[in-house]
Design an enzyme around this catalytic site. Structure first.
Site, PDB file in Angstrom:
ATOM      1  N   ALA A  36       0.803  -1.219   0.000  1.00  0.00           N
ATOM      2  CA  ALA A  36       0.000   0.000   0.000  1.00  0.00           C
ATOM      3  C   ALA A  36       0.834   1.266   0.000  1.00  0.00           C
ATOM      4  O   ALA A  36       0.358   2.325   0.354  1.00  0.00           O
ATOM      5  CB  ALA A  36      -0.952   0.001   1.202  1.00  0.00           C
ATOM      6  N   CYS A  37       2.108   1.186  -0.390  1.00  0.00           N
ATOM      7  CA  CYS A  37       2.953   2.379  -0.435  1.00  0.00           C
ATOM      8  C   CYS A  37       2.494   3.324  -1.544  1.00  0.00           C
ATOM      9  O   CYS A  37       2.128   2.894  -2.635  1.00  0.00           O
ATOM     10  CB  CYS A  37       4.409   1.993  -0.675  1.00  0.00           C
ATOM     11  SG  CYS A  37       5.111   0.960   0.636  1.00  0.00           S
ATOM     12  N   THR A  38       2.536   4.615  -1.254  1.00  0.00           N
ATOM     13  CA  THR A  38       2.137   5.649  -2.205  1.00  0.00           C
ATOM     14  C   THR A  38       3.216   6.713  -2.238  1.00  0.00           C
ATOM     15  O   THR A  38       3.687   7.159  -1.192  1.00  0.00           O
ATOM     16  CB  THR A  38       0.806   6.291  -1.795  1.00  0.00           C
ATOM     17  OG1 THR A  38      -0.205   5.284  -1.687  1.00  0.00           O
ATOM     18  CG2 THR A  38       0.359   7.334  -2.811  1.00  0.00           C
ATOM     19  N   ARG A 266      -5.203   4.230  -5.536  1.00  0.00           N
ATOM     20  CA  ARG A 266      -4.328   5.205  -4.896  1.00  0.00           C
ATOM     21  C   ARG A 266      -3.537   6.006  -5.926  1.00  0.00           C
ATOM     22  O   ARG A 266      -3.268   7.194  -5.732  1.00  0.00           O
ATOM     23  CB  ARG A 266      -3.380   4.499  -3.919  1.00  0.00           C
ATOM     24  CG  ARG A 266      -4.062   4.111  -2.619  1.00  0.00           C
ATOM     25  CD  ARG A 266      -3.080   3.497  -1.623  1.00  0.00           C
ATOM     26  NE  ARG A 266      -2.704   2.128  -1.966  1.00  0.00           N
ATOM     27  CZ  ARG A 266      -1.541   1.751  -2.464  1.00  0.00           C
ATOM     28  NH1 ARG A 266      -0.598   2.661  -2.687  1.00  0.00           N
ATOM     29  NH2 ARG A 266      -1.291   0.491  -2.732  1.00  0.00           N
TER      30      ARG A 266
END
Length: 376
Positions: A36-38, A266
């Protein structure tokens, strides 16, 4: 008058300061619960740039802030336990590691080149170690450290890629090869994405400045064709046979921007924030603006579950820290899950000619300070 951001002077005093004298790159553990890194690049009103990203994992990776000095000797990992690529740091760099090891998972150098490692599950494919030249080899978790300590611009990185090979090498703590790709940005505002696919490093110029996880970057760009009407301006009322149907409240120009935490959603949402945010001058105002954007991607523990978390006690993914890099002022900032106060490092005030790597523990300050009222 707006308060200025703290620049790690007090933080470094509170933190445990240590020196790491190793001349070899160590392996960093990557979890399978980190999808879930953005990340994004925010351009300022006066031609500068600010980079921000979140780091999600399902268990604590115990990141520390580290500063790698100029001329520090580094070595990558080769196949079959052989030493890999060897180089000396050309530029000093600052960033965050994992498990206290002297490698960057995210960071920025003294020339304003910045970037991070993001998980790329299901798509990453590295070179076969048996076919690789050990002297040109890097493990997937070593590439960012090589880039940040060696180059000033994304164009320099692109030109040097033919001289290295990222090999399929299991990370000892993980027990598997971490599937990752890389976002890089420089002080001019240029951005690239580097993705290892089928043993080849694919490089994309990235005018969006945004990167999340899977699928591949070119797919993410194609997917933007589903959102070509994104606008910060409210949609006009719809008129039907003399009847006027007005939007419900503000933000109707952004109707349809996905709100779920999947990587494609995202990517779209981060781009929507970046292209609609009012540009601010280089400095604290732009850093704070980047922080506000990052806040929209903060994942509390429990929000994402594998479906087996209760029965098997699978770790719950959450945002362990968020970082911001001011590429013009060469200042790097971080806040953690436990402590949402943004704290900074002024890289150009560090000793970049030191003989060892300097580290600082991200010691949380959990208590919430109380407001003080003036006496009547």
């Amino acid at each position: 008058m707006q308060p200025t951001l703290p620049v790690f002077k007090g933080f470094w005093r509170r933190a445990a300061l240590a020196c790491v004298a190793s001349t070899a790159i160590c392996s960093v553990a990557f979890a399978p619960f980190a999808q879930a890194c953005t990340s994004f690049l925010l351009r300022t009103s006066d031609g500068g740039a600010v980079y921000g990203r979140t780091m999600e994992f399902g268990f604590l990776i115990d990141s520390q802030a580290i500063v790698v000095p100029r001329r520090f000797a580094l070595r990558g990992s080769g196949p079959d336990g052989k030493p890999g690529l060897a180089w000396n740091a050309k530029y000093g760099a600052v960033g965050l590691n994992a498990y206290g090891l002297p490698v960057f998972t995210d960071g920025m150098n003294e020339k304003g080149l910045a970037g991070g490692i993001l998980l790329f599950p299901g798509y990453a494919g590295y070179a076969d170690p048996a076919m690789a030249d050990a002297g040109k080899s890097l493990a997937p978790w070593e590439f960012l450290t090589w880039a940040l300590t060696s180059f000033a611009t994304v164009q320099e990185v692109k030109a040097a890629l033919s001289g290295i090979t990222i090999i399929n090498l299991p990370q000892s703590n993980l027990g598997a090869t971490p599937p990752v790709h890389y976002a890089l940005h420089d002080a001019s505002g240029a951005s690239i994405v580097i993705e290892p696919v089928a043993g080849v490093l694919k490089v994309y110029d990235n005018p969006t400045g945004v990167l999340t996880n899977a699928p591949t970057f070119d797919w993410q760009i194609t997917n933007l064709r589903n959102y070509v009407k994104i606008s910060p301006e409210n949609a006009p009322p719809l008129k039907l046979d003399g009847m006027t149907i007005a939007p419900l409240g503000e933000g109707s120009g952004l109707l349809g921007v996905p709100g779920d935490p999947t990587p494609p959603s995202r990517f779209v949402r981060a781009l929507a924030y970046v292209v609609t945010a009012k540009k601010m001058p280089t400095g604290d105002e732009s850093v704070r603006l980047a922080e506000h954007i990052l806040n929209n991607f903060d994942i509390p523990s429990g929000f994402i579950q594998s479906g087996r978390s209760v029965s098997t006690k699978t770790p719950l993914e959450f945002t362990q820290w968020s970082s911001i890099a001011d590429l013009s002022r060469k200042r790097y900032y971080v806040k953690t899950y436990e402590d949402q106060v943004l704290r900074g490092i002024d890289l150009m005030n560090m000793d970049l000619d030191a003989k060892t790597i300097q580290t600082a523990v991200l010691k949380p300050d959990m208590p919430v300070p109380m407001l003080e009222f003036s006496k009547p």
